[in-house]
Design a protein around this motif. Structure first.
Motif, PDB file in Angstrom:
ATOM      1  N   LEU A 147      10.115   8.633  -4.581  1.00  0.00           N
ATOM      2  CA  LEU A 147       9.778   7.526  -3.687  1.00  0.00           C
ATOM      3  C   LEU A 147      10.724   7.389  -2.507  1.00  0.00           C
ATOM      4  O   LEU A 147      10.561   6.479  -1.698  1.00  0.00           O
ATOM      5  CB  LEU A 147       9.739   6.213  -4.481  1.00  0.00           C
ATOM      6  CG  LEU A 147       8.684   6.153  -5.584  1.00  0.00           C
ATOM      7  CD1 LEU A 147       8.776   4.822  -6.320  1.00  0.00           C
ATOM      8  CD2 LEU A 147       7.288   6.344  -5.019  1.00  0.00           C
ATOM      9  N   GLU A 198       2.742  -1.897  -6.917  1.00  0.00           N
ATOM     10  CA  GLU A 198       2.155  -1.430  -5.662  1.00  0.00           C
ATOM     11  C   GLU A 198       1.360  -2.555  -5.013  1.00  0.00           C
ATOM     12  O   GLU A 198       0.646  -3.283  -5.696  1.00  0.00           O
ATOM     13  CB  GLU A 198       1.241  -0.231  -5.897  1.00  0.00           C
ATOM     14  CG  GLU A 198       1.977   1.015  -6.304  1.00  0.00           C
ATOM     15  CD  GLU A 198       1.071   2.233  -6.384  1.00  0.00           C
ATOM     16  OE1 GLU A 198      -0.122   2.158  -5.995  1.00  0.00           O
ATOM     17  OE2 GLU A 198       1.555   3.274  -6.850  1.00  0.00           O
ATOM     18  N   HIS A 225      -1.557  -3.208  -2.227  1.00  0.00           N
ATOM     19  CA  HIS A 225      -2.607  -2.537  -1.459  1.00  0.00           C
ATOM     20  C   HIS A 225      -3.300  -3.458  -0.458  1.00  0.00           C
ATOM     21  O   HIS A 225      -3.957  -2.975   0.461  1.00  0.00           O
ATOM     22  CB  HIS A 225      -3.654  -1.945  -2.405  1.00  0.00           C
ATOM     23  CG  HIS A 225      -3.120  -0.835  -3.252  1.00  0.00           C
ATOM     24  ND1 HIS A 225      -3.097   0.474  -2.851  1.00  0.00           N
ATOM     25  CD2 HIS A 225      -2.557  -0.855  -4.490  1.00  0.00           C
ATOM     26  CE1 HIS A 225      -2.554   1.219  -3.785  1.00  0.00           C
ATOM     27  NE2 HIS A 225      -2.220   0.443  -4.797  1.00  0.00           N
ATOM     28  N   GLY A 245       8.657   1.177   1.744  1.00  0.00           N
ATOM     29  CA  GLY A 245       7.507   1.779   2.415  1.00  0.00           C
ATOM     30  C   GLY A 245       7.393   3.243   2.039  1.00  0.00           C
ATOM     31  O   GLY A 245       7.208   3.599   0.885  1.00  0.00           O
ATOM     32  N   GLU A 246       7.577   4.114   3.021  1.00  0.00           N
ATOM     33  CA  GLU A 246       7.480   5.551   2.784  1.00  0.00           C
ATOM     34  C   GLU A 246       8.765   6.143   2.198  1.00  0.00           C
ATOM     35  O   GLU A 246       8.780   7.289   1.776  1.00  0.00           O
ATOM     36  CB  GLU A 246       7.134   6.272   4.089  1.00  0.00           C
ATOM     37  CG  GLU A 246       5.773   5.890   4.657  1.00  0.00           C
ATOM     38  CD  GLU A 246       4.621   6.376   3.805  1.00  0.00           C
ATOM     39  OE1 GLU A 246       4.710   7.486   3.241  1.00  0.00           O
ATOM     40  OE2 GLU A 246       3.630   5.637   3.686  1.00  0.00           O
ATOM     41  N   LEU A 268       6.200  -1.574  -3.746  1.00  0.00           N
ATOM     42  CA  LEU A 268       5.809  -0.392  -2.985  1.00  0.00           C
ATOM     43  C   LEU A 268       4.657  -0.744  -2.054  1.00  0.00           C
ATOM     44  O   LEU A 268       3.544  -1.048  -2.494  1.00  0.00           O
ATOM     45  CB  LEU A 268       5.409   0.734  -3.932  1.00  0.00           C
ATOM     46  CG  LEU A 268       5.170   2.098  -3.327  1.00  0.00           C
ATOM     47  CD1 LEU A 268       6.401   2.600  -2.562  1.00  0.00           C
ATOM     48  CD2 LEU A 268       4.802   3.090  -4.417  1.00  0.00           C
ATOM     49  N   ASN A 269       4.939  -0.736  -0.762  1.00  0.00           N
ATOM     50  CA  ASN A 269       3.970  -1.117   0.263  1.00  0.00           C
ATOM     51  C   ASN A 269       2.966   0.006   0.484  1.00  0.00           C
ATOM     52  O   ASN A 269       3.298   1.060   1.009  1.00  0.00           O
ATOM     53  CB  ASN A 269       4.696  -1.443   1.564  1.00  0.00           C
ATOM     54  CG  ASN A 269       3.768  -1.867   2.667  1.00  0.00           C
ATOM     55  OD1 ASN A 269       2.583  -2.078   2.450  1.00  0.00           O
ATOM     56  ND2 ASN A 269       4.287  -1.989   3.865  1.00  0.00           N
ATOM     57  N   LYS A 270       1.732  -0.239   0.082  1.00  0.00           N
ATOM     58  CA  LYS A 270       0.644   0.716   0.293  1.00  0.00           C
ATOM     59  C   LYS A 270      -0.357   0.201   1.324  1.00  0.00           C
ATOM     60  O   LYS A 270      -1.456   0.735   1.446  1.00  0.00           O
ATOM     61  CB  LYS A 270      -0.079   0.995  -1.030  1.00  0.00           C
ATOM     62  CG  LYS A 270       0.759   1.715  -2.059  1.00  0.00           C
ATOM     63  CD  LYS A 270       0.975   3.138  -1.640  1.00  0.00           C
ATOM     64  CE  LYS A 270       1.603   3.945  -2.768  1.00  0.00           C
ATOM     65  NZ  LYS A 270       1.664   5.360  -2.454  1.00  0.00           N
ATOM     66  N   LYS A 324      -1.988  -0.012   4.733  1.00  0.00           N
ATOM     67  CA  LYS A 324      -2.091   1.006   5.783  1.00  0.00           C
ATOM     68  C   LYS A 324      -2.965   0.509   6.914  1.00  0.00           C
ATOM     69  O   LYS A 324      -3.838  -0.328   6.735  1.00  0.00           O
ATOM     70  CB  LYS A 324      -2.699   2.301   5.226  1.00  0.00           C
ATOM     71  CG  LYS A 324      -1.923   2.905   4.094  1.00  0.00           C
ATOM     72  CD  LYS A 324      -0.606   3.456   4.551  1.00  0.00           C
ATOM     73  CE  LYS A 324       0.108   4.089   3.361  1.00  0.00           C
ATOM     74  NZ  LYS A 324       1.512   4.221   3.547  1.00  0.00           N
TER      75      LYS A 324
END
Length: 82
Positions: free
Chosen positions: A9, A23, A25, A46-47, A63-65, A67
């Motif tokens: 990660l 996560e 979303h 993030g990434e 965890l930022n998913k 988009k």
């Protein structure tokens, strides 16, 4: 206690663990997660390119998913949701 490996990660790939991972979303997920984490230790990830975990994290990784970019325009303003 649940432990989650963080190696994949973040770009440095050190073998570290987090106590918990969730996560996100949607915007609704984000609100719900943060309402539940009011007084708990967390890290918004993030990434992973601007993060390094040198030791285990005794908290929750969010965890930022989310988009995408949305443009909102009217005759006076332009706004972005990123």
């Amino acid at each position: 206690m649940t432990v989650v490996p963080l190696k994949n990660l973040h770009t440095f790939g050190f073998d570290t663990l987090a106590q918990h991972l969730v996560e996100v979303h949607t915007k609704e997920d984000l609100v719900s997660v943060f309402q539940g984490l009011k007084t708990k230790q967390f890290y918004l990830l993030g990434e992973g390119s601007n993060s390094i975990f040198l030791e285990d994290f005794a908290g929750t990784i969010v965890l930022n998913k989310l988009k995408g970019i949305q443009v909102h325009e009217n005759e006076n303003d332009v706004g972005l949701s990123v």
